[in-house]
Design a protein around this motif. Structure first.
Motif, short mmCIF file in Angstrom:
data_model
loop_
_atom_site.label_atom_id
_atom_site.label_comp_id
_atom_site.label_asym_id
_atom_site.label_seq_id
_atom_site.Cartn_x
_atom_site.Cartn_y
_atom_site.Cartn_z
N ARG A 1 0.83 -1.21 0.00
CA ARG A 1 0.00 0.00 0.00
C ARG A 1 0.86 1.26 0.00
NH1 ARG A 1 -3.59 -0.72 5.12
NH2 ARG A 1 -1.58 -1.52 5.84
N LEU A 2 2.01 1.21 0.68
CA LEU A 2 2.91 2.36 0.66
C LEU A 2 3.51 2.52 -0.74
CD1 LEU A 2 4.46 4.66 1.91
CD2 LEU A 2 6.13 3.02 2.81
N ARG A 3 3.88 1.41 -1.35
CA ARG A 3 4.43 1.48 -2.71
C ARG A 3 3.38 2.06 -3.67
NH1 ARG A 3 5.98 -3.84 -1.08
NH2 ARG A 3 4.69 -4.86 -2.68
N GLN A 4 2.13 1.66 -3.50
CA GLN A 4 1.06 2.18 -4.36
C GLN A 4 0.82 3.66 -4.11
OE1 GLN A 4 -2.14 -0.50 -3.34
NE2 GLN A 4 -1.59 -1.99 -4.93
N ALA A 5 0.90 4.08 -2.86
CA ALA A 5 0.73 5.50 -2.54
C ALA A 5 1.81 6.34 -3.22
CB ALA A 5 0.76 5.71 -1.02
N LEU A 6 3.04 5.85 -3.19
CA LEU A 6 4.13 6.57 -3.85
C LEU A 6 3.91 6.63 -5.36
CD1 LEU A 6 7.22 5.11 -1.91
CD2 LEU A 6 5.98 7.24 -1.46
N ALA A 7 3.37 5.56 -5.93
CA ALA A 7 3.09 5.55 -7.36
C ALA A 7 2.04 6.60 -7.73
CB ALA A 7 2.62 4.16 -7.79
N TYR A 8 0.99 6.70 -6.94
CA TYR A 8 -0.05 7.71 -7.21
C TYR A 8 0.48 9.13 -7.05
CZ TYR A 8 -3.91 4.32 -7.37
OH TYR A 8 -4.77 3.31 -7.72
N ALA A 9 1.46 9.31 -6.17
CA ALA A 9 1.99 10.64 -5.89
C ALA A 9 2.96 11.15 -6.95
CB ALA A 9 2.68 10.64 -4.52
N VAL B 1 -3.06 12.77 -6.40
CA VAL B 1 -2.59 13.19 -5.08
C VAL B 1 -3.60 12.80 -4.00
CG1 VAL B 1 -2.07 15.18 -3.62
CG2 VAL B 1 -1.13 15.04 -5.94
N THR B 2 -4.89 12.94 -4.30
CA THR B 2 -5.93 12.60 -3.32
C THR B 2 -5.84 11.14 -2.91
OG1 THR B 2 -7.40 14.28 -4.26
CG2 THR B 2 -8.42 12.58 -2.90
N GLU B 3 -5.65 10.27 -3.89
CA GLU B 3 -5.54 8.83 -3.60
C GLU B 3 -4.29 8.55 -2.79
OE1 GLU B 3 -6.86 4.85 -3.72
OE2 GLU B 3 -7.87 6.68 -4.40
N ALA B 4 -3.19 9.19 -3.14
CA ALA B 4 -1.94 9.00 -2.41
C ALA B 4 -2.09 9.45 -0.96
CB ALA B 4 -0.82 9.78 -3.09
N GLU B 5 -2.69 10.62 -0.75
CA GLU B 5 -2.89 11.16 0.61
C GLU B 5 -3.77 10.21 1.43
OE1 GLU B 5 -1.67 13.99 1.92
OE2 GLU B 5 -1.49 15.55 0.39
N GLN B 6 -4.80 9.69 0.82
CA GLN B 6 -5.72 8.82 1.55
C GLN B 6 -5.03 7.54 2.02
OE1 GLN B 6 -9.49 8.08 -0.42
NE2 GLN B 6 -9.78 6.14 0.67
N ILE B 7 -4.24 6.94 1.15
CA ILE B 7 -3.53 5.71 1.54
C ILE B 7 -2.53 6.00 2.64
CG2 ILE B 7 -1.99 3.88 0.74
CD1 ILE B 7 -3.23 4.18 -2.05
N LEU B 8 -1.80 7.10 2.52
CA LEU B 8 -0.81 7.44 3.55
C LEU B 8 -1.48 7.71 4.89
CD1 LEU B 8 1.47 9.76 1.37
CD2 LEU B 8 2.09 7.52 2.29
N ASP B 9 -2.65 8.35 4.86
CA ASP B 9 -3.41 8.57 6.10
C ASP B 9 -3.82 7.25 6.72
OD1 ASP B 9 -3.18 11.32 5.87
OD2 ASP B 9 -5.14 11.57 4.90
N GLU B 10 -4.33 6.35 5.86
CA GLU B 10 -4.78 5.04 6.35
C GLU B 10 -3.64 4.23 6.95
OE1 GLU B 10 -6.54 3.28 2.94
OE2 GLU B 10 -8.39 4.47 3.03
N LEU B 11 -2.44 4.44 6.42
CA LEU B 11 -1.26 3.73 6.95
C LEU B 11 -0.75 4.34 8.25
CD1 LEU B 11 0.68 3.09 3.61
CD2 LEU B 11 -0.42 1.38 5.06
N GLY B 12 -1.32 5.48 8.66
CA GLY B 12 -0.94 6.09 9.93
C GLY B 12 0.20 7.07 9.85
N TYR B 13 0.58 7.47 8.63
CA TYR B 13 1.64 8.46 8.48
C TYR B 13 1.00 9.85 8.45
CZ TYR B 13 4.43 4.37 7.16
OH TYR B 13 5.05 3.15 7.15
#
Length: 547
Positions: free
Chosen positions: A310-318, A359-371
């Motif tokens: 999920r972190l790798r995917q967040a970075l990809a969306y960003a 960016v919205t998708e990236a932010e959401q995943i990072l939030d869900e991961l607790g960062y």
């Protein structure tokens, strides 16, 4: 033990690395006029015609690729293999239409795909005047078991090689191997038994006989200090008339300037701005097709944070990879396929999941991961390092793009040796690397992700721990039905896109700059030369098989 792979299909194509060579003082030559020959090549002006269908000399820009015997050339880029292919031949080769007969004039395949019988050309001479026979073919593959060839060619697939008569040879495989004709007997050169049978240390062998092949050229001079080569035509070449009588590989400091000053006749570049300038000055341009390259981010899957996809995917969306490709490549940028295979490859699956800039998708995943972001907008507990081996505009652009979603990315620039070691030992967070070789057979996905690529740039020795992918990777190489194999390769792309062990940033085309008035026989090799090299110095372009 049979050599599985000496070097993976994926070769580092960063020009700074490819063009870097040795700096020792050894000079090898078949001529006594060592210095004057290359000096003449450098200063002789544009290529000159001998007749309406032949050329006296062409000068191409490239760097030092090592001593061009099958055991000593440099495997840090495709130059060594290509120089070697001018001297040595394989059973099959590729032209603009795909795999074609070469030393083998024809072949047959058993119904189970386990046996290939090759009929050899009958009037092939080694450069020293001896005749090639089936015994040379048998000897070659046995010798490579003990002394690996410097490039690809998975000879562990071969069970036995036997001579039926002087001009017929049979290969028996351990299992069906789909890319056998292109990626094994189309890559591994045949060497003369009478030369190598008494050589115990081929890496160190520098007798002139080490360069005795059957190829269209003979090495006239190699200046190891300057990294320059001079090849002269083999007037007794079995495939036909060699159109260019001499080929010189020069090593200019500045290729663009060397072209403009007439010091070289052709060069390769990936910079579209240079292409535009040179076209205005009257040069012709060929663009690689298929593109056959990838610039990518490798993730360390053992990293405590990056092991979560999920972190790798967040970075990809960003990452706005379309903008990155536009800024760096210009021309018609190709955003990287999350499934790795370039979109202009016949093996590409259009249904593969992609990661458009969001960016919205990236932010959401990072939030869900607790960062969570602190008051400064930086995400707590998430600081990553990206390792590069040279100045990397990709890393700088990534750094700025990830900053927008609160991710701190530090750039670690190291030398090539340190980079190679860290990749091989999996000691990094992220790394940016580039490859060519993606034009050819997709079996490179197996080699890359099953840890069978000794190439450290592909993170050698590390397996992608995904049972379904591993099963498909092994199954596809034995599937001889192209449609069924494409389905398997498509599924492999789907898994790679979902799991993201690596993210291709963009696919980078290469451009060959030349003047058709000098020589106009160049073409794009179907599927890339050998295992997918998307370059133009294919020896088939230099031969007129009708004469």
């Amino acid at each position: 033990m049979l050599n599985r792979i000496k070097f993976s299909l994926l070769m580092l194509f960063c020009i700074a690395v490819i063009m870097t060579g040795c700096s020792t003082n050894e000079k090898i030559s078949g001529s006594t006029q060592v210095t004057s020959e290359l000096a003449t090549a450098k200063n002789s002006g544009k290529a000159t015609s001998l007749t309406t269908d032949s050329v006296a000399r062409i000068r191409m820009a490239w760097g030092n690729s090592g001593y061009p015997s099958p055991f000593a050339f440099s495997s840090s880029g495709p130059g060594g293999f290509l120089r070697n292919s001018f001297l040595f031949d394989t059973l099959t080769w590729k032209d603009e239409n795909g795999v074609v007969p070469w030393l083998a004039k024809s072949w047959s395949v058993s119904e189970d795909g386990l046996q290939y019988t090759f009929d050899l050309e009958e009037n092939v001479l080694w450069h020293d005047g001896n005749r090639l026979t089936a015994d040379d073919v048998v000897f070659s593959f046995g010798y490579y078991q003990m002394h690996p060839f410097m490039w690809t060619g998975d000879i562990s697939q071969i069970q036995t090689v036997t001579a039926i008569d002087d001009h017929k040879v049979k290969f028996t495989l351990n299992q069906p191997y789909a890319p056998f004709l292109s990626d094994l007997v189309g890559i591994v050169p045949i060497i003369p038994k009478h030369v190598w049978q008494n050589v115990d240390s081929p890496l160190d062998y520098r007798d002139p006989s080490a360069l005795v092949g059957t190829g269209p050229y003979i090495l006239k001079e190699y200046d190891e200090k300057s990294g320059q080569y001079l090849f002269t035509a083999n007037d007794h070449y079995f495939k036909g008339k060699v159109l260019v009588k001499e080929v010189a590989y020069m090593n200019p400091e500045n290729q663009l300037l060397a072209l403009q000053k007439g010091e070289v006749d052709s060069a390769m570049t990936y910079k579209y701005s240079e292409v535009q300038q040179l076209e205005k000055e009257g040069f012709d341009v060929l663009k690689s097709a298929p593109t056959g390259s990838a610039v990518r981010v490798t993730f360390n899957l053992d990293h405590p944070q990056l092991k979560d996809k999920r972190l790798r995917q967040a970075l990809a969306y960003a990452l706005d990879r379309a903008e990155m490709a536009e800024k760096i490549t210009g021309g018609d940028p190709i955003v990287g396929n999350a499934g790795i295979i370039p979109p202009d490859s016949p093996w590409y699956s259009s249904s593969v999941k992609q990661y458009e800039y969001n960016v919205t998708e990236a932010e959401q995943i990072l939030d869900e991961l607790g960062y969570n972001k602190n008051a400064s907008g930086v995400r707590n507990g998430l600081k990553l390092n990206v390792m590069v081996s040279s100045n990397s505009p990709e890393a700088q652009i990534m750094q700025e793009m990830l900053k927008k979603v609160g991710v701190v990315l530090n750039i670690q620039q190291v030398d090539a040796a340190t980079f190679s070691t860290a990749m091989g030992e999996n000691k990094y967070d992220l790394a940016i690397t580039g490859h060519i070789g993606l034009s050819g057979d997709p079996d490179y996905l197996r080699q890359w992700f099953l840890g069978e690529a000794s190439n450290s740039w592909a993170a050698r020795g590390k397996q992608f721990d995904h049972a379904t992918f591993q099963h498909l990777a092994l199954e596809q190489m034995s599937e001889l039905d192209t449609d069924k194999r494409k389905e398997m390769i498509g599924e492999m792309q789907n898994i790679l896109a979902e799991e993201l062990p690596t993210l291709v940033l963009y696919h980078r085309p290469f451009y060959y700059v030349f003047k058709s008035s000098d020589f106009n026989g160049w073409f794009n090799t179907s599927g890339g030369i050998a295992d997918g090299i998307p370059l133009w110095d294919n020896k088939a372009a230099l031969i007129d098989e009708d004469n």
